[in-house]
Design a protein around this motif. Structure first.
Motif, PDB file in Angstrom:
ATOM      1  N   ASP A   7       0.857  -1.186   0.000  1.00 49.98           N
ATOM      2  CA  ASP A   7       0.000   0.000   0.000  1.00 49.98           C
ATOM      3  C   ASP A   7       0.889   1.231   0.000  1.00 49.98           C
ATOM      4  O   ASP A   7       1.476   1.586   1.018  1.00 49.98           O
ATOM      5  CB  ASP A   7      -0.911  -0.021   1.232  1.00 49.98           C
ATOM      6  N   TYR A   8       0.997   1.883  -1.163  1.00 54.55           N
ATOM      7  CA  TYR A   8       1.818   3.099  -1.235  1.00 54.55           C
ATOM      8  C   TYR A   8       1.078   4.208  -1.974  1.00 54.55           C
ATOM      9  O   TYR A   8       1.685   5.151  -2.487  1.00 54.55           O
ATOM     10  CB  TYR A   8       3.173   2.799  -1.891  1.00 54.55           C
ATOM     11  N   GLY A   9      -0.245   4.090  -2.014  1.00 59.20           N
ATOM     12  CA  GLY A   9      -1.058   5.152  -2.592  1.00 59.20           C
ATOM     13  C   GLY A   9      -1.161   5.128  -4.091  1.00 59.20           C
ATOM     14  O   GLY A   9      -1.630   6.099  -4.689  1.00 59.20           O
ATOM     15  N   ALA A  10      -0.746   4.031  -4.743  1.00 58.31           N
ATOM     16  CA  ALA A  10      -0.811   3.964  -6.208  1.00 58.31           C
ATOM     17  C   ALA A  10      -1.252   2.567  -6.626  1.00 58.31           C
ATOM     18  O   ALA A  10      -0.428   1.700  -6.855  1.00 58.31           O
ATOM     19  CB  ALA A  10       0.546   4.293  -6.823  1.00 58.31           C
ATOM     20  N   GLY A  11      -2.546   2.359  -6.693  1.00 54.63           N
ATOM     21  CA  GLY A  11      -3.006   1.049  -7.144  1.00 54.63           C
ATOM     22  C   GLY A  11      -4.482   0.876  -6.883  1.00 54.63           C
ATOM     23  O   GLY A  11      -5.018   1.439  -5.946  1.00 54.63           O
ATOM     24  N   ASN A  12      -5.136   0.081  -7.757  1.00 54.49           N
ATOM     25  CA  ASN A  12      -6.539  -0.254  -7.505  1.00 54.49           C
ATOM     26  C   ASN A  12      -6.535  -1.470  -6.574  1.00 54.49           C
ATOM     27  O   ASN A  12      -6.830  -2.597  -6.941  1.00 54.49           O
ATOM     28  CB  ASN A  12      -7.288  -0.522  -8.806  1.00 54.49           C
ATOM     29  N   ASP A  28      -3.661  -8.735   3.218  1.00 52.91           N
ATOM     30  CA  ASP A  28      -3.531  -7.539   4.035  1.00 52.91           C
ATOM     31  C   ASP A  28      -2.917  -6.418   3.210  1.00 52.91           C
ATOM     32  O   ASP A  28      -2.022  -6.649   2.390  1.00 52.91           O
ATOM     33  CB  ASP A  28      -2.630  -7.807   5.244  1.00 52.91           C
ATOM     34  N   LEU A  29      -3.395  -5.203   3.413  1.00 54.34           N
ATOM     35  CA  LEU A  29      -2.777  -4.026   2.819  1.00 54.34           C
ATOM     36  C   LEU A  29      -1.766  -3.474   3.803  1.00 54.34           C
ATOM     37  O   LEU A  29      -2.082  -3.307   4.977  1.00 54.34           O
ATOM     38  CB  LEU A  29      -3.831  -2.960   2.523  1.00 54.34           C
ATOM     39  N   SER A  30      -0.560  -3.184   3.335  1.00 52.88           N
ATOM     40  CA  SER A  30       0.446  -2.714   4.282  1.00 52.88           C
ATOM     41  C   SER A  30       1.518  -1.886   3.590  1.00 52.88           C
ATOM     42  O   SER A  30       1.899  -2.159   2.453  1.00 52.88           O
ATOM     43  CB  SER A  30       1.107  -3.899   4.988  1.00 52.88           C
ATOM     44  N   SER A  31       1.992  -0.892   4.328  1.00 50.50           N
ATOM     45  CA  SER A  31       3.188  -0.149   3.925  1.00 50.50           C
ATOM     46  C   SER A  31       4.308  -0.373   4.931  1.00 50.50           C
ATOM     47  O   SER A  31       5.350   0.292   4.867  1.00 50.50           O
ATOM     48  CB  SER A  31       2.860   1.349   3.825  1.00 50.50           C
ATOM     49  N   SER A  59       9.569   8.027  -0.372  1.00 49.28           N
ATOM     50  CA  SER A  59       9.189   8.741   0.848  1.00 49.28           C
ATOM     51  C   SER A  59       8.930   7.780   2.012  1.00 49.28           C
ATOM     52  O   SER A  59       9.049   8.171   3.179  1.00 49.28           O
ATOM     53  CB  SER A  59       7.948   9.597   0.593  1.00 49.28           C
ATOM     54  N   THR A  60       8.584   6.545   1.705  1.00 50.17           N
ATOM     55  CA  THR A  60       8.317   5.555   2.749  1.00 50.17           C
ATOM     56  C   THR A  60       9.487   4.585   2.951  1.00 50.17           C
ATOM     57  O   THR A  60       9.436   3.730   3.839  1.00 50.17           O
ATOM     58  CB  THR A  60       7.068   4.735   2.402  1.00 50.17           C
ATOM     59  N   LYS A  64      13.756   0.782  -1.067  1.00 56.64           N
ATOM     60  CA  LYS A  64      14.887  -0.017  -0.589  1.00 56.64           C
ATOM     61  C   LYS A  64      14.438  -1.411  -0.156  1.00 56.64           C
ATOM     62  O   LYS A  64      15.216  -2.364  -0.209  1.00 56.64           O
ATOM     63  CB  LYS A  64      15.564   0.681   0.596  1.00 56.64           C
ATOM     64  N   VAL A  65      13.204  -1.523   0.287  1.00 60.65           N
ATOM     65  CA  VAL A  65      12.697  -2.792   0.823  1.00 60.65           C
ATOM     66  C   VAL A  65      12.371  -3.783  -0.285  1.00 60.65           C
ATOM     67  O   VAL A  65      12.768  -4.960  -0.230  1.00 60.65           O
ATOM     68  CB  VAL A  65      11.441  -2.543   1.688  1.00 60.65           C
ATOM     69  N   ILE A  66      11.659  -3.329  -1.310  1.00 61.25           N
ATOM     70  CA  ILE A  66      11.119  -4.249  -2.324  1.00 61.25           C
ATOM     71  C   ILE A  66      12.211  -5.087  -2.995  1.00 61.25           C
ATOM     72  O   ILE A  66      12.072  -6.313  -3.113  1.00 61.25           O
ATOM     73  CB  ILE A  66      10.267  -3.480  -3.350  1.00 61.25           C
ATOM     74  N   PRO A  67      13.333  -4.507  -3.448  1.00 62.21           N
ATOM     75  CA  PRO A  67      14.345  -5.333  -4.115  1.00 62.21           C
ATOM     76  C   PRO A  67      14.993  -6.382  -3.211  1.00 62.21           C
ATOM     77  O   PRO A  67      15.632  -7.309  -3.711  1.00 62.21           O
ATOM     78  CB  PRO A  67      15.390  -4.309  -4.583  1.00 62.21           C
ATOM     79  N   THR A  68      14.855  -6.256  -1.889  1.00 63.91           N
ATOM     80  CA  THR A  68      15.474  -7.209  -0.963  1.00 63.91           C
ATOM     81  C   THR A  68      14.541  -8.344  -0.564  1.00 63.91           C
ATOM     82  O   THR A  68      14.954  -9.236   0.189  1.00 63.91           O
ATOM     83  CB  THR A  68      15.935  -6.486   0.324  1.00 63.91           C
ATOM     84  N   LEU A  69      13.307  -8.339  -1.034  1.00 62.55           N
ATOM     85  CA  LEU A  69      12.348  -9.362  -0.627  1.00 62.55           C
ATOM     86  C   LEU A  69      12.781 -10.731  -1.125  1.00 62.55           C
ATOM     87  O   LEU A  69      13.339 -10.866  -2.219  1.00 62.55           O
ATOM     88  CB  LEU A  69      10.952  -9.006  -1.145  1.00 62.55           C
ATOM     89  N   LYS A  70      12.514 -11.760  -0.330  1.00 61.03           N
ATOM     90  CA  LYS A  70      12.984 -13.109  -0.632  1.00 61.03           C
ATOM     91  C   LYS A  70      11.860 -14.053  -1.066  1.00 61.03           C
ATOM     92  O   LYS A  70      12.124 -15.122  -1.593  1.00 61.03           O
ATOM     93  CB  LYS A  70      13.686 -13.709   0.600  1.00 61.03           C
ATOM     94  N   HIS A  71      10.615 -13.667  -0.828  1.00 62.60           N
ATOM     95  CA  HIS A  71       9.489 -14.516  -1.201  1.00 62.60           C
ATOM     96  C   HIS A  71       8.919 -14.047  -2.537  1.00 62.60           C
ATOM     97  O   HIS A  71       9.241 -12.958  -3.009  1.00 62.60           O
ATOM     98  CB  HIS A  71       8.431 -14.484  -0.096  1.00 62.60           C
TER      99      HIS A  71
END
Length: 202
Positions: A7-12, A28-31, A59-60, A64-71
């Motif tokens: 959830d980063y304010g850009a998506g249906n 779940d929706l989450s930032s 801004s959130t 940096k987080v998304i490219p490090t995800l492992k799943h």
């Protein structure tokens, strides 16, 4: 299974959440970075303009987080485009997950492309039980030219990569949540995916 929609304010987001619920799961929706990291499956949606969407991610700290995800992660529409190196839309530097640049359709075709189009050259377990040439729903003015990470192709003036895969990251230019039974099957396949590399998919 813990499914998180970023959830980063850009998506249906709600339509994706409803589509997952129809498959018998809750999302779940989450930032929150930790909640996203601890998910079993992550969906990265996007509707809007690339430059402003990347500013929201930065801004959130999610850039940096998304490219490090492992799943397994699934980028949808603008989400997939933001996972590329660069987009001509807003002269935007992307997340660099897929080794591709995003270009604007030229004036030889009607822009944006809105409606149903075929996906071909399917080359991933993401498309199990999906026939070559099935129709999906697209709304976009920018596209990814054919590249090494391609796992599906669409023709609209040019042949372009309508789905991508690298490591645990997947992306689709179309909207599976709006693509009837075909989109439902693709979402179902994503939720069943184990961690696979590109070579495992062959």
């Amino acid at each position: 299974m813990k499914i998180v929609i970023i959830d980063y304010g850009a998506g249906n987001i709600q339509s994706i959440k409803f589509a997952i619920k129809r498959l018998g799961y809750e999302a779940d929706l989450s930032s929150d970075a930790e909640e996203i990291r601890n998910a079993d499956k992550v969906i990265f949606p996007g509707v809007g303009e690339a430059g402003s969407a990347m500013r929201m991610l930065r801004s959130t700290g999610l850039d940096k987080v998304i490219p490090t995800l492992k799943h397994p992660v699934l980028g949808i529409c603008l989400g997939m485009q933001l996972m590329c190196n660069y987009s001509e839309e807003g002269d935007t530097k992307g997340l660099g997950i897929f080794d591709a640049d995003v270009k604007r359709f030229d004036n030889s075709v009607k822009v944006p492309q809105i409606g149903w189009n075929q996906i071909t050259n399917l080359d991933s377990h993401l498309f199990d039980h999906v026939e070559n040439g099935e129709y999906v729903y697209l709304v976009h003015s920018y596209y990814v030219p054919e590249c090494a990470d391609e796992i599906a192709r669409t023709e609209y003036g040019v042949n372009y990569s309508t789905a991508l895969h690298r490591g645990n990251f997947y992306g689709v230019q179309f909207h599976p949540e709006k693509s009837s039974k075909t989109g439902e099957q693709i979402l179902k396949n994503f939720l069943k995916l184990e961690l696979r590399t590109k070579s495992d998919e062959v």
